[in-house]
Design an enzyme around this catalytic site. Structure first.
Site, PDB file in Angstrom:
ATOM      1  CB  THR A   6      -0.904   0.021   1.255  1.00  0.00           C
ATOM      2  OG1 THR A   6      -0.071  -0.243   2.388  1.00  0.00           O
ATOM      3  CG2 THR A   6      -2.004  -1.018   1.189  1.00  0.00           C
TER       4      THR A   6
ATOM      5  CB  ILE B 298       8.803   4.729  19.236  1.00  0.00           C
ATOM      6  CG1 ILE B 298       8.783   5.350  17.831  1.00  0.00           C
ATOM      7  CG2 ILE B 298       8.140   3.354  19.239  1.00  0.00           C
ATOM      8  CD1 ILE B 298       9.432   4.509  16.755  1.00  0.00           C
TER       9      ILE B 298
ATOM     10  CD  GLU C  85      16.907   6.987  27.171  1.00  0.00           C
ATOM     11  OE1 GLU C  85      16.049   6.625  26.367  1.00  0.00           O
ATOM     12  OE2 GLU C  85      18.073   7.308  26.836  1.00  0.00           O
TER      13      GLU C  85
ATOM     14  CG  HIS D 169     -10.397  34.182  28.102  1.00  0.00           C
ATOM     15  ND1 HIS D 169      -9.441  33.625  28.919  1.00  0.00           N
ATOM     16  CD2 HIS D 169     -11.548  34.242  28.821  1.00  0.00           C
ATOM     17  CE1 HIS D 169      -9.994  33.373  30.101  1.00  0.00           C
ATOM     18  NE2 HIS D 169     -11.260  33.732  30.070  1.00  0.00           N
TER      19      HIS D 169
ATOM     20  N   GLY E 268      12.494   7.243  24.189  1.00  0.00           N
ATOM     21  CA  GLY E 268      12.306   8.282  23.177  1.00  0.00           C
ATOM     22  C   GLY E 268      10.836   8.394  22.822  1.00  0.00           C
TER      23      GLY E 268
ATOM     24  CB  CYS F  52       3.865   8.430   7.844  1.00  0.00           C
ATOM     25  SG  CYS F  52       2.676   9.601   8.447  1.00  0.00           S
TER      26      CYS F  52
ATOM     27  N   GLY G 254       1.798   5.286   1.227  1.00  0.00           N
ATOM     28  CA  GLY G 254       1.751   6.005   2.505  1.00  0.00           C
ATOM     29  C   GLY G 254       2.953   5.784   3.403  1.00  0.00           C
TER      30      GLY G 254
HETATM   31  P1  FAD Z   1       8.803   6.359   4.931  1.00  0.00           P
HETATM   32  O1  FAD Z   1       7.508   6.809   5.450  1.00  0.00           O
HETATM   33  O2  FAD Z   1       9.596   5.397   5.738  1.00  0.00           O
HETATM   34  O3  FAD Z   1       8.502   5.745   3.489  1.00  0.00           O
HETATM   35  C1  FAD Z   1       9.496   5.172   2.716  1.00  0.00           C
HETATM   36  C2  FAD Z   1       8.844   4.120   1.837  1.00  0.00           C
HETATM   37  O4  FAD Z   1       9.814   3.683   0.897  1.00  0.00           O
HETATM   38  C3  FAD Z   1       8.378   2.886   2.576  1.00  0.00           C
HETATM   39  O5  FAD Z   1       7.021   2.640   2.323  1.00  0.00           O
HETATM   40  C4  FAD Z   1       9.250   1.760   2.023  1.00  0.00           C
HETATM   41  O6  FAD Z   1       8.522   0.542   1.865  1.00  0.00           O
HETATM   42  C5  FAD Z   1       9.654   2.305   0.661  1.00  0.00           C
HETATM   43  N1  FAD Z   1      10.929   1.796   0.168  1.00  0.00           N
HETATM   44  C6  FAD Z   1      12.107   1.727   0.843  1.00  0.00           C
HETATM   45  N2  FAD Z   1      13.069   1.254   0.034  1.00  0.00           N
HETATM   46  C7  FAD Z   1      12.483   1.021  -1.161  1.00  0.00           C
HETATM   47  C8  FAD Z   1      12.969   0.540  -2.412  1.00  0.00           C
HETATM   48  N3  FAD Z   1      14.252   0.254  -2.592  1.00  0.00           N
HETATM   49  N4  FAD Z   1      12.073   0.389  -3.431  1.00  0.00           N
HETATM   50  C9  FAD Z   1      10.762   0.723  -3.266  1.00  0.00           C
HETATM   51  N5  FAD Z   1      10.270   1.199  -2.118  1.00  0.00           N
HETATM   52  C10 FAD Z   1      11.118   1.353  -1.083  1.00  0.00           C
HETATM   53  N6  FAD Z   1       6.460  11.300  12.439  1.00  0.00           N
HETATM   54  C11 FAD Z   1       5.704  12.387  12.687  1.00  0.00           C
HETATM   55  O7  FAD Z   1       5.982  13.457  12.144  1.00  0.00           O
HETATM   56  N7  FAD Z   1       4.632  12.326  13.539  1.00  0.00           N
HETATM   57  C12 FAD Z   1       4.282  11.181  14.156  1.00  0.00           C
HETATM   58  O8  FAD Z   1       3.310  11.159  14.905  1.00  0.00           O
HETATM   59  C13 FAD Z   1       5.059  10.026  13.917  1.00  0.00           C
HETATM   60  N8  FAD Z   1       4.748   8.860  14.529  1.00  0.00           N
HETATM   61  C14 FAD Z   1       5.490   7.746  14.254  1.00  0.00           C
HETATM   62  C15 FAD Z   1       5.166   6.561  14.914  1.00  0.00           C
HETATM   63  C16 FAD Z   1       5.887   5.415  14.674  1.00  0.00           C
HETATM   64  C17 FAD Z   1       5.523   4.138  15.382  1.00  0.00           C
HETATM   65  C18 FAD Z   1       6.965   5.444  13.736  1.00  0.00           C
HETATM   66  C19 FAD Z   1       7.740   4.193  13.430  1.00  0.00           C
HETATM   67  C20 FAD Z   1       7.308   6.618  13.089  1.00  0.00           C
HETATM   68  C21 FAD Z   1       6.577   7.787  13.346  1.00  0.00           C
HETATM   69  N9  FAD Z   1       6.894   9.003  12.747  1.00  0.00           N
HETATM   70  C22 FAD Z   1       6.151  10.115  13.026  1.00  0.00           C
HETATM   71  C23 FAD Z   1       8.009   9.126  11.799  1.00  0.00           C
HETATM   72  C24 FAD Z   1       7.482   9.122  10.354  1.00  0.00           C
HETATM   73  O9  FAD Z   1       6.756   7.938  10.129  1.00  0.00           O
HETATM   74  C25 FAD Z   1       8.627   9.237   9.373  1.00  0.00           C
HETATM   75  O10 FAD Z   1       9.417  10.363   9.682  1.00  0.00           O
HETATM   76  C26 FAD Z   1       8.114   9.376   7.960  1.00  0.00           C
HETATM   77  O11 FAD Z   1       7.303   8.282   7.597  1.00  0.00           O
HETATM   78  C27 FAD Z   1       9.272   9.498   6.973  1.00  0.00           C
HETATM   79  O12 FAD Z   1       8.775   9.622   5.687  1.00  0.00           O
HETATM   80  P2  FAD Z   1       9.617   9.140   4.424  1.00  0.00           P
HETATM   81  O13 FAD Z   1       8.742   9.422   3.255  1.00  0.00           O
HETATM   82  O14 FAD Z   1      10.970   9.709   4.453  1.00  0.00           O
HETATM   83  O15 FAD Z   1       9.798   7.564   4.614  1.00  0.00           O
HETATM   84  P1  NAI Z   2      14.390   8.037  19.659  1.00  0.00           P
HETATM   85  O1  NAI Z   2      15.681   8.422  19.071  1.00  0.00           O
HETATM   86  O2  NAI Z   2      13.322   9.046  19.816  1.00  0.00           O
HETATM   87  O3  NAI Z   2      14.620   7.401  21.094  1.00  0.00           O
HETATM   88  C1  NAI Z   2      15.457   6.297  21.299  1.00  0.00           C
HETATM   89  C2  NAI Z   2      15.879   6.265  22.746  1.00  0.00           C
HETATM   90  O4  NAI Z   2      16.518   5.040  23.004  1.00  0.00           O
HETATM   91  C3  NAI Z   2      16.860   7.357  23.111  1.00  0.00           C
HETATM   92  O5  NAI Z   2      16.377   8.036  24.255  1.00  0.00           O
HETATM   93  C4  NAI Z   2      18.154   6.626  23.382  1.00  0.00           C
HETATM   94  O6  NAI Z   2      18.950   7.242  24.364  1.00  0.00           O
HETATM   95  C5  NAI Z   2      17.637   5.286  23.857  1.00  0.00           C
HETATM   96  N1  NAI Z   2      18.561   4.147  23.693  1.00  0.00           N
HETATM   97  C6  NAI Z   2      19.393   3.895  22.657  1.00  0.00           C
HETATM   98  N2  NAI Z   2      20.031   2.727  22.874  1.00  0.00           N
HETATM   99  C7  NAI Z   2      19.586   2.235  24.045  1.00  0.00           C
HETATM  100  C8  NAI Z   2      19.849   1.056  24.802  1.00  0.00           C
HETATM  101  N3  NAI Z   2      20.704   0.122  24.369  1.00  0.00           N
HETATM  102  N4  NAI Z   2      19.207   0.871  25.984  1.00  0.00           N
HETATM  103  C9  NAI Z   2      18.329   1.804  26.434  1.00  0.00           C
HETATM  104  N5  NAI Z   2      18.036   2.941  25.755  1.00  0.00           N
HETATM  105  C10 NAI Z   2      18.641   3.144  24.568  1.00  0.00           C
HETATM  106  O7  NAI Z   2      13.897   6.788  18.768  1.00  0.00           O
HETATM  107  P2  NAI Z   2      12.494   6.080  18.673  1.00  0.00           P
HETATM  108  O8  NAI Z   2      11.667   6.335  19.882  1.00  0.00           O
HETATM  109  O9  NAI Z   2      12.796   4.675  18.290  1.00  0.00           O
HETATM  110  O10 NAI Z   2      11.829   6.813  17.455  1.00  0.00           O
HETATM  111  C11 NAI Z   2      12.492   6.863  16.182  1.00  0.00           C
HETATM  112  C12 NAI Z   2      12.102   8.094  15.436  1.00  0.00           C
HETATM  113  O11 NAI Z   2      10.768   8.009  14.975  1.00  0.00           O
HETATM  114  C13 NAI Z   2      12.131   9.343  16.315  1.00  0.00           C
HETATM  115  O12 NAI Z   2      13.414   9.908  16.275  1.00  0.00           O
HETATM  116  C14 NAI Z   2      11.140  10.241  15.680  1.00  0.00           C
HETATM  117  O13 NAI Z   2      11.786  11.046  14.755  1.00  0.00           O
HETATM  118  C15 NAI Z   2      10.196   9.287  14.941  1.00  0.00           C
HETATM  119  N6  NAI Z   2       8.905   9.277  15.643  1.00  0.00           N
HETATM  120  C16 NAI Z   2       8.219  10.447  15.768  1.00  0.00           C
HETATM  121  C17 NAI Z   2       7.033  10.490  16.446  1.00  0.00           C
HETATM  122  C18 NAI Z   2       6.347  11.786  16.599  1.00  0.00           C
HETATM  123  O14 NAI Z   2       6.695  12.718  15.902  1.00  0.00           O
HETATM  124  N7  NAI Z   2       5.366  11.891  17.475  1.00  0.00           N
HETATM  125  C19 NAI Z   2       6.444   9.290  17.045  1.00  0.00           C
HETATM  126  C20 NAI Z   2       7.269   8.124  16.884  1.00  0.00           C
HETATM  127  C21 NAI Z   2       8.438   8.136  16.187  1.00  0.00           C
END
Ligand code: FAD
Ligand code: NAI
Length: 467
Positions: free
Chosen positions: A41, A186, A205, A446, A184, A46, A43
């Site tokens: 799919t 997630i 952490e 407000h 962090g 994200c 998207g």
């Molecule tokens: P991606 O969304 O990772 O998309 C890349 C796509 O490329 C994927 O679908 C992959 O399958 C495809 N791809 C990779 N290699 C190839 C290839 N060789 N050929 C064809 N296709 C390929 N960010 C926020 O701003 N707000 C949030 O609330 C938020 N929550 C998150 C929650 C979780 C659990 C996670 C894991 C991430 C979250 N993020 C959030 C981070 C956000 O998802 C990413 O920053 C964002 O999706 C990055 O967009 P992108 O387009 O760079 O890559």
């Molecule tokens: P993160 O970088 O936010 O947090 C990872 C944490 O793991 C750090 O605090 C680090 O010090 C700790 N860590 C590293 N190695 C460790 C170990 N061996 N033992 C214990 N702690 C350890 O990464 P996370 O939470 O995996 O998210 C990845 C990315 O996804 C984020 O950087 C963010 O950009 C994106 N994301 C954004 C969201 C949002 O915008 N609301 C929601 C979820 C993800």
């Protein structure tokens, strides 16, 4: 019309928020565009396994917790909620399906060819997608990121005992005891989901505070709030090993700086120690493109890589791994390819943690700002904001950091129930080069939580009214 020598003007690799937005913008600008995606799919991370499904679970579990007592009880609403986890998961899947199909609709509407399959460079203008060979004048790498593995802790989402974020979204039942490795974004978002639904959650952490990269005061306050909510925080600790027997995991945990190891048992372990750029199998060797020491693809301000005709955006390049950053880069790269001027101001990218309360920031932390020169800081507690107080949301504050000489706003940080919504006005103000006085003299409705931003701005140069 496409250059006669190529099938397309633009081929985008990856259909995440970076890639699909780049493809739509390129098509809007009249460029013949295709987008390759290996997932079934559109998207990307994200929509499929990131922002959207996590927010679906956060929103639903927030209601569950509110109904379980706390604020609702204080407002005179007494109910005993019953969890139907299957329905909660179903509404999450519905949200994902609706939105990913929405992107497919937009592709059709904009006449973008969706190429399904893994993409590998043959040369800078030739890419193999599955069995098909596609040529394009410009190729945009938007392959995103995936979970960073932790040595000695093997993720098996199907088994559901040691999971990554994708597995943690899908747990079929509420674990009794969950250990989150990494405090962090997630870890705190998904740890909050399962804690609200009844799990005992421990966060291990490595560093001495949660949420690296955020403002120091915010990190300290966040720690206090999550503790108060019942999360156990094991700061300055790391997990060094994990054994799984049946449905139980035993983790070895050590102080980060060395010391005696202990073991912790859990029904579920979430590995959330960061994400790494996706470049494996992309054939970067074939085009002579190297990654930096963090595995990222470097670009210039226009998102050109070192290889002519190849561009890169989103999680695969340096900068915060955030969907809105990827989207803005997607728009900018398409505009640059079309010969326009596409710009992203990387100094003003808001970030939001969607916990309760929400945690948000934009610009410099106080520590970073002080490293660059003299600053003035204004702070205002949410407890003194009439709307937050009335809504039984006492936790948090707003902090405005301004240059001591020019008064220009350098950073804004909020912990508040709706901090994610509040931070937009701070980002807009900073984009327009606002001073703290500009914000302080802007009329805010407000009673709103946003009045706390006005009051914090007033606190930079004089005094807020309500404390
Ligand atoms: P991606 O969304 O990772 O998309 C890349 C796509 O490329 C994927 O679908 C992959 O399958 C495809 N791809 C990779 N290699 C190839 C290839 N060789 N050929 C064809 N296709 C390929 N960010 C926020 O701003 N707000 C949030 O609330 C938020 N929550 C998150 C929650 C979780 C659990 C996670 C894991 C991430 C979250 N993020 C959030 C981070 C956000 O998802 C990413 O920053 C964002 O999706 C990055 O967009 P992108 O387009 O760079 O890559
Ligand atoms: P993160 O970088 O936010 O947090 C990872 C944490 O793991 C750090 O605090 C680090 O010090 C700790 N860590 C590293 N190695 C460790 C170990 N061996 N033992 C214990 N702690 C350890 O990464 P996370 O939470 O995996 O998210 C990845 C990315 O996804 C984020 O950087 C963010 O950009 C994106 N994301 C954004 C969201 C949002 O915008 N609301 C929601 C979820 C993800």
């Amino acid at each position: 019309m496409a250059d006669q020598n190529y099938d397309y003007d633009v081929l985008v690799i990856g259909a995440g928020p970076g890639g699909y937005v780049a493809a739509i913008r390129a098509a809007q600008l009249g460029l013949k565009t295709a987008c390759a995606e290996s997932r079934e799919t559109l998207g990307g991370t994200c929509l499929n396994v990131g922002c959207i499904p996590s927010k679906a679970m956060l929103h639903a579990s927030e209601y569950f917790e509110a109904a379980s007592g706390g604020a609702m009880k204080a407002m005179g609403i007494e109910v005993s909620p019953k969890l139907n986890l299957d329905t909660m998961h179903a509404q999450r899947r519905d949200a994902v399906e609706g939105l990913t199909k929405g992107v497919a609709f937009l592709f059709k509407k904009n006449k973008i060819d969706w190429k399904s399959g893994h993409a590998t460079f043959q040369d800078a203008h030739t890419v193999k997608v599955g069995d098909e060979t596609v040529t394009a004048k410009n190729v945009v790498i938007a392959t995103g990121s995936s979970v960073t593995p932790l040595p000695n802790v093997e993720v098996d989402n199907a088994k559901g005992v040691v999971v990554d974020s994708t597995g943690a979204l899908e747990l079929p039942k509420v674990p009794k005891k969950m250990v989150v490795i990494g405090g962090g974004v997630i870890g705190l978002e998904l740890g909050s989901v399962w804690r609200r639904l009844g799990a005992e959650v421990t966060v291990v952490e490595f560093l001495d505070q949660l949420l690296p990269g955020m403002d120091g005061d915010v990190r300290k306050e966040a720690g206090k709030i999550f503790k108060k909510q019942g999360m156990e925080l094991k700061l300055s600790h790391k997990v060094t090993g994990c054994t799984v027997k049946g449905k139980k995991a035993t983790l070895t945990v050590e102080p980060s700086q060395g010391g005696e190891a202990e073991t912790i048992e859990a029904d579920c372990v979430l590995v959330s120690i960061g994400r790494k750029p996706n470049t494996e199998g992309l054939g970067l060797d074939a085009i002579g493109l190297e990654t930096n020491e963090r595995g990222q693809i470097e670009t210039d301000h226009e998102f050109r890589t070192a290889v002519d005709g190849v561009w890169a955006i989103g999680d695969v390049i340096p900068g915060p791994m955030l969907a809105h950053k990827a989207e803005d880069e997607g728009i900018a790269v398409a505009e640059n390819i079309a010969g326009q001027t596409g710009i992203v101001n990387h100094d003003v990218i808001p970030s939001v943690v969607y916990t309760w309360p929400e945690i948000a920031g934009v610009g410099l932390t106080e520590e970073q700002a002080k490293g660059k020169g003299k600053v003035k800081v204004g702070k205002f507690p949410m407890l003194a904001n009439s709307r937050a107080k009335t809504n039984h949301e006492p936790d948090g504050f707003v902090k405005v950091i301004a240059d001591a000489e020019t008064d220009r706003v350098l950073g804004v940080w909020c912990i508040a129930s709706v901090a994610g919504t509040m931070i937009a006005q701070a980002a807009q103000a900073m984009e327009f080069g606002a001073t703290s006085e500009d914000i302080a003299y802007t009329c805010h409705a407000h009673p709103t939580h946003s009045e706390a931003i006005k009051e914090a701005a007033m606190a930079v140069t004089s005094k807020p009214i309500h404390i």
